[in-house]
Design a protein around this motif. Structure first.
Motif, PDB file in Angstrom:
ATOM      1  N   VAL A 139       0.834  -1.199   0.000  1.00 24.19           N
ATOM      2  CA  VAL A 139       0.000   0.000   0.000  1.00 24.19           C
ATOM      3  C   VAL A 139       0.876   1.259   0.000  1.00 24.19           C
ATOM      4  O   VAL A 139       0.586   2.235  -0.711  1.00 24.19           O
ATOM      5  CB  VAL A 139      -0.963  -0.036   1.207  1.00 24.19           C
ATOM      6  N   ALA A 142       2.207   1.779  -3.388  1.00 20.39           N
ATOM      7  CA  ALA A 142       1.171   2.299  -4.301  1.00 20.39           C
ATOM      8  C   ALA A 142       0.908   3.780  -4.066  1.00 20.39           C
ATOM      9  O   ALA A 142       0.852   4.583  -5.003  1.00 20.39           O
ATOM     10  CB  ALA A 142      -0.119   1.494  -4.129  1.00 20.39           C
TER      11      ALA A 142
ATOM     12  N   ALA B 243      -4.959  -1.110  -4.679  1.00 12.67           N
ATOM     13  CA  ALA B 243      -4.004  -2.076  -4.127  1.00 12.67           C
ATOM     14  C   ALA B 243      -4.572  -2.620  -2.825  1.00 12.67           C
ATOM     15  O   ALA B 243      -4.898  -1.841  -1.923  1.00 12.67           O
ATOM     16  CB  ALA B 243      -2.658  -1.386  -3.872  1.00 12.67           C
ATOM     17  N   ILE B 244      -4.708  -3.934  -2.733  1.00 11.14           N
ATOM     18  CA  ILE B 244      -5.252  -4.557  -1.524  1.00 11.14           C
ATOM     19  C   ILE B 244      -4.250  -5.591  -1.033  1.00 11.14           C
ATOM     20  O   ILE B 244      -3.757  -6.413  -1.809  1.00 11.14           O
ATOM     21  CB  ILE B 244      -6.614  -5.232  -1.784  1.00 11.14           C
ATOM     22  N   ILE B 300     -11.805   2.082  -0.903  1.00 11.89           N
ATOM     23  CA  ILE B 300     -10.731   2.492   0.009  1.00 11.89           C
ATOM     24  C   ILE B 300     -11.321   2.864   1.374  1.00 11.89           C
ATOM     25  O   ILE B 300     -10.789   2.488   2.419  1.00 11.89           O
ATOM     26  CB  ILE B 300      -9.918   3.653  -0.608  1.00 11.89           C
ATOM     27  N   CYS B 310      -5.187  -1.128   2.256  1.00  7.41           N
ATOM     28  CA  CYS B 310      -5.483  -0.891   0.844  1.00  7.41           C
ATOM     29  C   CYS B 310      -5.208   0.569   0.523  1.00  7.41           C
ATOM     30  O   CYS B 310      -5.082   1.401   1.422  1.00  7.41           O
ATOM     31  CB  CYS B 310      -6.944  -1.209   0.536  1.00  7.41           C
ATOM     32  N   GLY B 311      -5.117   0.881  -0.742  1.00  4.21           N
ATOM     33  CA  GLY B 311      -4.925   2.270  -1.136  1.00  4.21           C
ATOM     34  C   GLY B 311      -4.900   2.401  -2.645  1.00  4.21           C
ATOM     35  O   GLY B 311      -4.797   1.397  -3.362  1.00  4.21           O
ATOM     36  N   PRO B 312      -4.989   3.633  -3.122  1.00  2.00           N
ATOM     37  CA  PRO B 312      -4.935   3.865  -4.560  1.00  2.00           C
ATOM     38  C   PRO B 312      -3.491   3.830  -5.063  1.00  2.00           C
ATOM     39  O   PRO B 312      -2.551   4.018  -4.285  1.00  2.00           O
ATOM     40  CB  PRO B 312      -5.499   5.283  -4.697  1.00  2.00           C
ATOM     41  N   VAL B 313      -3.340   3.594  -6.353  1.00  2.00           N
ATOM     42  CA  VAL B 313      -2.023   3.708  -6.982  1.00  2.00           C
ATOM     43  C   VAL B 313      -1.913   5.127  -7.512  1.00  2.00           C
ATOM     44  O   VAL B 313      -2.597   5.497  -8.456  1.00  2.00           O
ATOM     45  CB  VAL B 313      -1.870   2.705  -8.144  1.00  2.00           C
TER      46      VAL B 313
END
Lengths: 399, 399
Positions: A139, A142, B243-244, B300, B310-313
């Motif tokens: 994470v 990312a 992204a997890i 998210i 988790c988070g964004p790319v």
């Protein structure tokens, strides 16, 4: 040893925290790894287990002592409070706020040990909207932008294979702690340090960040090519490929000399790096037409003679057989009582006068509970009572 | 500041060395950046130049002083010999042996300053068959095995986008120096430290190295998937991907709860991580069928509520606008006299009591030649003679 005499209370688990305290332990600190009496650090069960031990665990926990205390209960917390005054440093990788909830907020820590150095290794920092989110290496890779720079131009953003956000955060923690110890030596004062996976990865963006901040242009992924230098990258040889990195015009000319392409120097369309960037594929093909005529070994020897940085792309089996890697002792063999010999990564920081060494193998769970608690005045009777109550675990009493 | 009162003689250029000394400068050390009077550090001309300054140079050279001395000639070397006794630390990133050739081998350094701490940042180490080879980040990434772990399974080995071998070597150098300063404080003795790009990258191989050493099995590249955990990776949403990283069974179950897939828990073919690794694509499709129904923002928020990392790319434009990154001051704005405001990366190590700050903008070439040489007794007449002879450069006399 550089950190001899420094006692570190290590409340961390998994990788970022244990890597931080492994760095301190390798530098000579006495690291007390506090683990759950029932299960211990989950990494004990992770990775390849051989002869009853995880080599991954052994790598990151050499040179440490294991003290098994149940920190969920009041008695375990009371033991921790008795242990803290003997410690110079506390390292933990709980989410921000957990230490407070456990009763060990900044004021309490300072009351127990006025010059304590407290290091928190966390996901996103001590403050801010994501402070309480769970974190993980992937994470951070990312969200930091790191993945956006990794991979080929036409492929999706890509994570780095190794867990580098954990590792860089661990390095930042260790550097912060060493720096705070220097300040304590001068002022007598402790400090509180916070490092995060996200901030650590952002600090690795390097010139990509500078260039973006200056220009507003979002950098493209460039695979194995350099973002602003050509020629550069992997070049095919008769039996494989070689990484070649001519970083400036002078080295580029050495590359032309080494490959017998001196005439290319006269071609006006390739005379500047900017022109070569425009014709990246053409100049690569010209050079590859030469490199493909001989083996990788030939070119590595020849290009190095000419002063052109280059090397093979090695897999792990080749890396650990490489004569340079052996010369540098980057794999060491440690006798791990009860589990035979364990091979692990060596020490990347080489000191002439105070070199790192493996003084202790990775500890069995609770192996040092008795001796460490004895050092703060916990006697045999109390130890037995705590063991029977499940507050601690020590193999010495079990035996 | 943690390193207040420590004077560092910085003979480095480009990136690994200047990053090391930037870490020391940010921690409070007085860093004297010795540069060629004619051209200075090549990075002054690299990266995006804005309002007459390279923001890449500004990022890595803030908090430093520039002393322009020509070290090729005898007079420059004599000046260096006069400067060394005032310095606690010397950092250089020449190839091994160059310091000796310049007349500053270990004995000479020790004669000039008995408790000197000398740090060499080099390509492959002080000894061994590759000791004299030229080095470069890309080559260290290739030869360390790091590239062999980076990239998708069916693609070739891949370099990481940022120059991480330079950066990790710089971190190792800074940590080694801080540790040696602690030992000096206790024993009065200096030390000599060597860190290399290759050893630094090998130390980043992490559990991949442990698993290989234990099993002999060369790890496969796994792209954005985890080598030993499933499900894991990038999952498509209705407007992008997330992204997890559910690192263990407990978090996997939270992911099932958050995605309304509780019934999957009952399916025997997915009950263990080993089974899910076997059916990695199937379990990913099941989860993606859910994640594709809502936006990235939705997932998210929801996954974080359930405790699933988790988070964004993010690309760099989004990273530097992110509220968490802003909260953590990971971009700072520095007033750079003559060049306006420069934005650069902030400080990843947060100290409560002794925080880092930008005390000095990046120096103009030779800006501090006069004041630093005055601090070791070089008077105005000698300064003018040295300037006219081209041994030094100082804008104060030019003006």
């Amino acid at each position: 040893m550089p950190l001899s005499g420094i006692r570190v209370l290590d409340l961390t688990r998994i990788i970022s925290g244990p890597y931080c305290t492994a760095l301190l332990a390798d530098l000579g600190a006495e690291v007390l790894k506090v683990e759950s009496p029932t299960s211990g650090d989950p990494v004990r069960e992770q990775g390849v287990i051989r002869d009853g031990i995880s080599w991954y665990f052994a790598n990151y926990n050499r040179n440490k002592k294991s003290v098994a205390i149940d920190l969920y209960g009041a008695e375990g917390k009371a033991l921790l409070a008795r242990l803290i005054p003997s410690c110079d440093v506390i390292v933990e990788n709980f989410r921000p706020g957990v230490m407070e909830k456990m009763g060990f907020g900044p004021e309490r820590l300072k009351a127990l040990r006025p010059d304590i150095i407290h290091c928190s290794i966390n996901g996103f920092g001590d403050t801010g909207p994501y402070r309480d989110r769970p974190a993980f290496d992937f994470v951070a890779q990312a969200m930091s932008g790191f993945m956006s720079l990794n991979g080929a131009e036409d492929d999706p953003p890509l994570r780095a294979g190794p867990p580098i956000s954990d590792l860089v955060a661990g390095l930042h923690g260790a550097l912060g702690i060493a720096a705070a110890l220097l300040r304590r030596g001068r002022t007598g004062q402790g400090d509180s340090i916070s490092v995060s996976l996200l901030n650590s990865m952002i600090s690795m963006l390097s010139f990509h960040a500078s260039n973006f901040l200056a220009s507003g242009v979002v950098p493209a992924r460039s695979g194995n090519d350099h973002g602003i230098v050509a020629p550069y990258g992997l070049f095919r040889t008769s039996n494989g490929q070689v990484a070649i990195a001519p970083s400036n015009d002078s080295v580029y000319h050495k590359l032309l000399d080494a490959t017998g392409l001196t005439h290319v120097r006269e071609l006006p369309e390739f005379s500047t790096n900017a022109q070569r960037m425009e014709r990246r594929r053409e100049i690569k093909e010209i050079i590859e037409a030469r490199t493909q005529t001989e083996s990788s070994e030939y070119w590595i020897r020849r290009l190095n003679e000419f002063g052109v940085p280059c090397g093979p792309v090695l897999g792990l089996a080749e890396v650990f057989e490489d004569p340079q890697v052996k010369d540098q002792d980057m794999v060491i063999t440690v006798n791990q009582p009860g589990h035979g010999e364990v091979r692990m990564l060596g020490f990347p920081i080489k000191f002439s006068e105070a070199p790192s060494s493996c003084r202790l193998p990775a500890p069995e769970l609770g192996a040092d509970t008795q001796s460490v608690l004895a050092s703060i005045g916990v006697g045999a009777q109390e130890l037995e009572r705590l063991q029977q109550a499940g507050v601690i675990s020590t193999p010495c009493i079990n035996a």
